[in-house]
Design a protein around this motif. Structure first.
Motif, PDB file in Angstrom:
ATOM      1  N   PHE A 169      33.428  39.472  48.478  1.00 49.18           N
ATOM      2  CA  PHE A 169      31.979  39.588  48.692  1.00 49.18           C
ATOM      3  C   PHE A 169      31.643  40.097  50.101  1.00 49.18           C
ATOM      4  O   PHE A 169      30.987  41.108  50.270  1.00 49.18           O
ATOM      5  CB  PHE A 169      31.298  38.248  48.409  1.00 49.18           C
ATOM      6  N   THR A 170      32.197  39.411  51.137  1.00 42.66           N
ATOM      7  CA  THR A 170      31.897  39.880  52.498  1.00 42.66           C
ATOM      8  C   THR A 170      32.933  40.891  52.987  1.00 42.66           C
ATOM      9  O   THR A 170      32.690  41.613  53.953  1.00 42.66           O
ATOM     10  CB  THR A 170      31.860  38.709  53.510  1.00 42.66           C
ATOM     11  N   GLY A 171      34.105  40.893  52.361  1.00 43.89           N
ATOM     12  CA  GLY A 171      35.131  41.878  52.718  1.00 43.89           C
ATOM     13  C   GLY A 171      35.846  41.620  54.035  1.00 43.89           C
ATOM     14  O   GLY A 171      36.611  42.464  54.501  1.00 43.89           O
ATOM     15  N   GLN A 172      35.662  40.436  54.627  1.00 42.62           N
ATOM     16  CA  GLN A 172      36.342  40.171  55.908  1.00 42.62           C
ATOM     17  C   GLN A 172      37.826  39.877  55.729  1.00 42.62           C
ATOM     18  O   GLN A 172      38.594  39.939  56.661  1.00 42.62           O
ATOM     19  CB  GLN A 172      35.698  38.970  56.611  1.00 42.62           C
ATOM     20  N   HIS A 173      38.192  39.473  54.518  1.00 44.40           N
ATOM     21  CA  HIS A 173      39.603  39.195  54.232  1.00 44.40           C
ATOM     22  C   HIS A 173      40.088  40.140  53.132  1.00 44.40           C
ATOM     23  O   HIS A 173      39.281  40.791  52.449  1.00 44.40           O
ATOM     24  CB  HIS A 173      39.760  37.747  53.757  1.00 44.40           C
ATOM     25  N   ALA A 174      41.406  40.185  52.950  1.00 42.25           N
ATOM     26  CA  ALA A 174      41.979  41.029  51.898  1.00 42.25           C
ATOM     27  C   ALA A 174      41.483  40.553  50.530  1.00 42.25           C
ATOM     28  O   ALA A 174      41.317  39.357  50.339  1.00 42.25           O
ATOM     29  CB  ALA A 174      43.495  40.936  51.954  1.00 42.25           C
ATOM     30  N   PRO A 175      41.247  41.470  49.617  1.00 43.10           N
ATOM     31  CA  PRO A 175      41.466  42.921  49.697  1.00 43.10           C
ATOM     32  C   PRO A 175      40.326  43.694  50.345  1.00 43.10           C
ATOM     33  O   PRO A 175      40.353  44.935  50.319  1.00 43.10           O
ATOM     34  CB  PRO A 175      41.614  43.306  48.224  1.00 43.10           C
ATOM     35  N   GLY A 176      39.349  42.991  50.920  1.00 46.41           N
ATOM     36  CA  GLY A 176      38.300  43.692  51.669  1.00 46.41           C
ATOM     37  C   GLY A 176      37.239  44.340  50.808  1.00 46.41           C
ATOM     38  O   GLY A 176      36.588  45.285  51.222  1.00 46.41           O
ATOM     39  N   ARG A 177      37.059  43.821  49.604  1.00 45.45           N
ATOM     40  CA  ARG A 177      36.017  44.405  48.745  1.00 45.45           C
ATOM     41  C   ARG A 177      34.674  43.725  49.027  1.00 45.45           C
ATOM     42  O   ARG A 177      34.630  42.537  49.331  1.00 45.45           O
ATOM     43  CB  ARG A 177      36.400  44.210  47.279  1.00 45.45           C
ATOM     44  N   ARG A 178      33.619  44.499  48.887  1.00 44.13           N
ATOM     45  CA  ARG A 178      32.282  43.960  49.147  1.00 44.13           C
ATOM     46  C   ARG A 178      31.364  44.298  48.005  1.00 44.13           C
ATOM     47  O   ARG A 178      30.900  45.427  47.919  1.00 44.13           O
ATOM     48  CB  ARG A 178      31.674  44.655  50.355  1.00 44.13           C
ATOM     49  N   SER A 179      31.164  43.347  47.103  1.00 40.29           N
ATOM     50  CA  SER A 179      30.140  43.622  46.107  1.00 40.29           C
ATOM     51  C   SER A 179      29.704  42.327  45.453  1.00 40.29           C
ATOM     52  O   SER A 179      30.517  41.432  45.192  1.00 40.29           O
ATOM     53  CB  SER A 179      30.655  44.602  45.046  1.00 40.29           C
ATOM     54  N   PHE A 180      28.422  42.232  45.223  1.00 38.08           N
ATOM     55  CA  PHE A 180      27.922  41.028  44.569  1.00 38.08           C
ATOM     56  C   PHE A 180      28.341  41.039  43.107  1.00 38.08           C
ATOM     57  O   PHE A 180      28.590  39.998  42.507  1.00 38.08           O
ATOM     58  CB  PHE A 180      26.399  40.938  44.705  1.00 38.08           C
ATOM     59  N   ARG A 181      28.487  42.259  42.561  1.00 33.93           N
ATOM     60  CA  ARG A 181      28.829  42.383  41.144  1.00 33.93           C
ATOM     61  C   ARG A 181      30.152  41.660  40.817  1.00 33.93           C
ATOM     62  O   ARG A 181      30.315  41.070  39.770  1.00 33.93           O
ATOM     63  CB  ARG A 181      28.940  43.870  40.786  1.00 33.93           C
ATOM     64  N   ASN A 182      31.096  41.732  41.778  1.00 32.35           N
ATOM     65  CA  ASN A 182      32.400  41.098  41.539  1.00 32.35           C
ATOM     66  C   ASN A 182      32.388  39.588  41.726  1.00 32.35           C
ATOM     67  O   ASN A 182      33.274  38.890  41.238  1.00 32.35           O
ATOM     68  CB  ASN A 182      33.440  41.656  42.520  1.00 32.35           C
ATOM     69  N   LEU A 183      31.419  39.129  42.516  1.00 36.09           N
ATOM     70  CA  LEU A 183      31.509  37.740  42.968  1.00 36.09           C
ATOM     71  C   LEU A 183      31.550  36.724  41.817  1.00 36.09           C
ATOM     72  O   LEU A 183      32.400  35.833  41.799  1.00 36.09           O
ATOM     73  CB  LEU A 183      30.358  37.423  43.931  1.00 36.09           C
ATOM     74  N   LEU A 184      30.659  36.874  40.850  1.00 34.83           N
ATOM     75  CA  LEU A 184      30.622  35.863  39.778  1.00 34.83           C
ATOM     76  C   LEU A 184      31.904  35.883  38.941  1.00 34.83           C
ATOM     77  O   LEU A 184      32.485  34.816  38.676  1.00 34.83           O
ATOM     78  CB  LEU A 184      29.371  36.039  38.914  1.00 34.83           C
ATOM     79  N   PRO A 185      32.395  37.077  38.520  1.00 37.89           N
ATOM     80  CA  PRO A 185      33.675  37.063  37.811  1.00 37.89           C
ATOM     81  C   PRO A 185      34.808  36.467  38.658  1.00 37.89           C
ATOM     82  O   PRO A 185      35.628  35.694  38.152  1.00 37.89           O
ATOM     83  CB  PRO A 185      33.954  38.545  37.514  1.00 37.89           C
ATOM     84  N   VAL A 186      34.837  36.794  39.954  1.00 38.80           N
ATOM     85  CA  VAL A 186      35.914  36.244  40.801  1.00 38.80           C
ATOM     86  C   VAL A 186      35.843  34.720  40.811  1.00 38.80           C
ATOM     87  O   VAL A 186      36.853  34.030  40.629  1.00 38.80           O
ATOM     88  CB  VAL A 186      35.837  36.807  42.249  1.00 38.80           C
ATOM     89  N   ILE A 187      34.639  34.184  41.008  1.00 45.80           N
ATOM     90  CA  ILE A 187      34.491  32.723  41.058  1.00 45.80           C
ATOM     91  C   ILE A 187      34.975  32.116  39.735  1.00 45.80           C
ATOM     92  O   ILE A 187      35.772  31.168  39.714  1.00 45.80           O
ATOM     93  CB  ILE A 187      33.016  32.337  41.320  1.00 45.80           C
ATOM     94  N   HIS A 188      34.524  32.691  38.644  1.00 43.69           N
ATOM     95  CA  HIS A 188      34.850  32.092  37.344  1.00 43.69           C
ATOM     96  C   HIS A 188      36.355  32.194  37.038  1.00 43.69           C
ATOM     97  O   HIS A 188      36.973  31.216  36.585  1.00 43.69           O
ATOM     98  CB  HIS A 188      34.018  32.770  36.257  1.00 43.69           C
ATOM     99  N   HIS A 189      36.951  33.337  37.303  1.00 41.82           N
ATOM    100  CA  HIS A 189      38.386  33.481  37.008  1.00 41.82           C
ATOM    101  C   HIS A 189      39.220  32.579  37.912  1.00 41.82           C
ATOM    102  O   HIS A 189      40.254  32.045  37.502  1.00 41.82           O
ATOM    103  CB  HIS A 189      38.819  34.950  37.161  1.00 41.82           C
ATOM    104  N   THR A 190      38.742  32.399  39.146  1.00 41.50           N
ATOM    105  CA  THR A 190      39.451  31.518  40.068  1.00 41.50           C
ATOM    106  C   THR A 190      39.392  30.078  39.555  1.00 41.50           C
ATOM    107  O   THR A 190      40.405  29.362  39.539  1.00 41.50           O
ATOM    108  CB  THR A 190      38.814  31.615  41.482  1.00 41.50           C
ATOM    109  N   ALA A 191      38.213  29.665  39.122  1.00 35.33           N
ATOM    110  CA  ALA A 191      38.066  28.289  38.625  1.00 35.33           C
ATOM    111  C   ALA A 191      38.895  28.087  37.355  1.00 35.33           C
ATOM    112  O   ALA A 191      39.504  27.026  37.153  1.00 35.33           O
ATOM    113  CB  ALA A 191      36.591  27.987  38.368  1.00 35.33           C
ATOM    114  N   LEU A 192      38.940  29.115  36.511  1.00 31.28           N
ATOM    115  CA  LEU A 192      39.770  28.998  35.293  1.00 31.28           C
ATOM    116  C   LEU A 192      41.253  28.923  35.659  1.00 31.28           C
ATOM    117  O   LEU A 192      42.016  28.119  35.105  1.00 31.28           O
ATOM    118  CB  LEU A 192      39.562  30.225  34.384  1.00 31.28           C
TER     119      LEU A 192
END
Ligand code: BGC
Length: 466
Positions: A187-210
């Motif tokens: 989301f903020t891209g300060q850490h690897a992989p350095g991507r910045r997008s709100f679109r990714n944030l919800l899927p990332v959160i959900h897949h991480t929790a799963l």
């Protein structure tokens, strides 16, 4: 009133776990040796401008080659547990393993096997973290955490590791600070992989929790007598003023920083206070997912460093809140990371998480401080770091005496190491590392732990310098 200012090892009881915590990418080095493939952190740290100092962890502490002598030092400090993470791309260079058409790197497994055996031979209990942020680049290329397949990729990795080491290692940690790698990485891209997008944030959160829950199930299935947990970064959140606006901001920040990943794992779903999270159930989750998010962990690892003071803000979308930094508040006691030293916050996070019925046991799986160190006549007299650990530990003891189920403290960290986007400059170690010569020096803080842990009756406040 109970006096917590003096304490010894015995004050915490015989079952209290004393350890240090580390992470593969931050210490191992040897990034291209024996079949390891790049992780997102290799790619990221080699990109111009991503690491403040322009450094990479290509060599780091050379722990890959020096683990034997380093573990002797660890033994000398007196800690009985050692927390380390497994480099996914050292074990599965394609990210996926044989069941999904990828290679199993025997040399990578052999390294961790030697490391585990060495710990055991020294009487040090290994605590394995399966994932401390170093996703194989091969999987990032296939979409990384926003790709739902990550749940299967991670579960195969967990399966391979637990089948390889589960007969020797009983303490397993699934994820290190899911919030940090999902938000800073995607989301903020300060850490690897350095991507910045709100679109990714919800899927990332959900897949991480799963993946967090799925990883727990794999460990439970493969490791007899497993003691399985996962870790969360956490901070008590204080409103800057008593205004309704700041108080409401504090509630939202608390939901993001402290509740986002623990609550789904306890079967409570995602916090309702953050309205944007509703998008997960509406758009990202598949039928049956919400039940899959829950897992009955044996323990929760809390990683605590600082408190946060926040105010309402119209400029930060979704959260409508921002931090009032220690500098803005004229706080003098800050670390090199700019974090406020505020020992009581340790008590408060333990208290806050203890309110969840489903949490059976808490370990502090990380706490520590970066201060500028100097080597003088071969010694590092890091009194500020020593005081930090003593004062934060005092609050752990206070919480324990008040009946909270906190039963361990892992100091962050054993050796000075690669502090992610900050490079090598902030030093958190109990042992100083000269990154040119790889010479190690036990700091005063390390000596303090050595005294605390070796002498049953040592009073911790009597020894602030060594
Ligand atoms: C991470 C460590 C990191 C430490 C200090 C934690 O968030 O787990 O990898 O080095 O904090 O920033």
């Amino acid at each position: 009133m109970t006096d917590y200012s003096t304490f010894g090892r015995h004050s915490f009881g015989p079952d209290f776990i004393w350890g240090t915590a580390t992470a593969a990418y931050q210490i191992e080095g040897a990034v291209d040796r024996d079949g390891r493939s790049p992780s997102v952190w290799d790619t990221f740290s080699h990109q111009k401008g991503k690491i403040k100092t322009g450094e990479t962890a290509d060599s780091a502490c050379e722990f890959y080659d020096r683990y034997e002598s380093d573990l002797l030092l660890h033994k000398e400090l007196g800690f009985d547990s050692f927390r380390f993470s497994l480099s996914w791309s050292r074990i599965l260079p394609d990210g996926v393993g044989p069941s999904q058409g990828g290679r199993l790197n025997e040399a990578g497994l052999a390294f961790y096997d030697r490391l585990i055996d060495h710990c055991l031979a020294l009487g040090i209990t290994p605590w394995i973290t399966l994932y401390h942020w170093d996703l194989p680049q091969a999987l990032e290329t296939k979409g990384g955490w926003p790709n739902r397949s990550i749940v299967n990729w991670f579960s195969e990795f967990a399966d391979v590791c637990t089948k390889a080491f589960g007969h020797k290692v009983k303490h397993w940690i699934i994820l290190n600070e899911p919030l940090a790698f999902s938000v800073l990485g995607y989301f903020t891209g300060q850490h690897a992989p350095g991507r910045r997008s709100f679109r990714n944030l919800l899927p990332v959160i959900h897949h991480t929790a799963l993946a967090q829950a799925e990883g727990g199930r794999v460990v439970r299935r493969n490791v007899s007598g497993a003691h399985v947990g996962t870790t969360f970064s956490c901070s008590p959140i204080d409103p800057f003023t008593s205004s309704t606006r700041d108080q409401a901001a504090a509630v939202r920040v608390d939901a993001l920083l402290n509740r986002l990943f623990i609550e789904p794992s306890l079967g409570l779903g995602y916090p309702k206070e953050l309205s944007f999270l509703a998008g997960i159930t509406k758009k990202v989750a598949k039928p049956g997912d919400m039940e899959q998010l829950a897992f009955n962990f044996d323990f929760i690892g809390l990683q605590h460093y600082f408190r946060a003071v926040v105010e309402g803000s119209y400029f930060i979308p979704y959260l409508w809140a921002s931090q009032v930094s220690p500098l803005q508040r004229n706080v003098q006691t800050i670390t090199e990371m700019g974090w406020e030293v505020y020992p009581e916050s340790m008590y408060r996070v333990i208290q806050q998480f203890s309110q969840y019925e489903g949490i059976k046991k808490i370990y502090i799986t990380e706490s520590g401080a970066a201060f500028f160190d100097t080597v003088q006549q071969g010694a590092v007299n890091d009194v500020a770091r020593l005081d930090y650990h003593r004062n934060y530990l005092q609050q752990v003891l206070r919480a324990k005496r008040d009946g909270f189920a906190v039963d361990g403290y892992f100091a962050w960290t054993f050796l000075d190491n690669f502090e992610w986007a900050e490079g090598y400059r902030p030093r958190f170690g109990l042992v100083h590392v000269d990154f040119r010569t790889q010479q190690r020096i036990i700091k005063a803080s390390g000596r303090w732990f050595q005294q605390l842990l070796s002498n049953e009756h040592q009073l911790a406040n009597l020894t602030s310098t060594v």
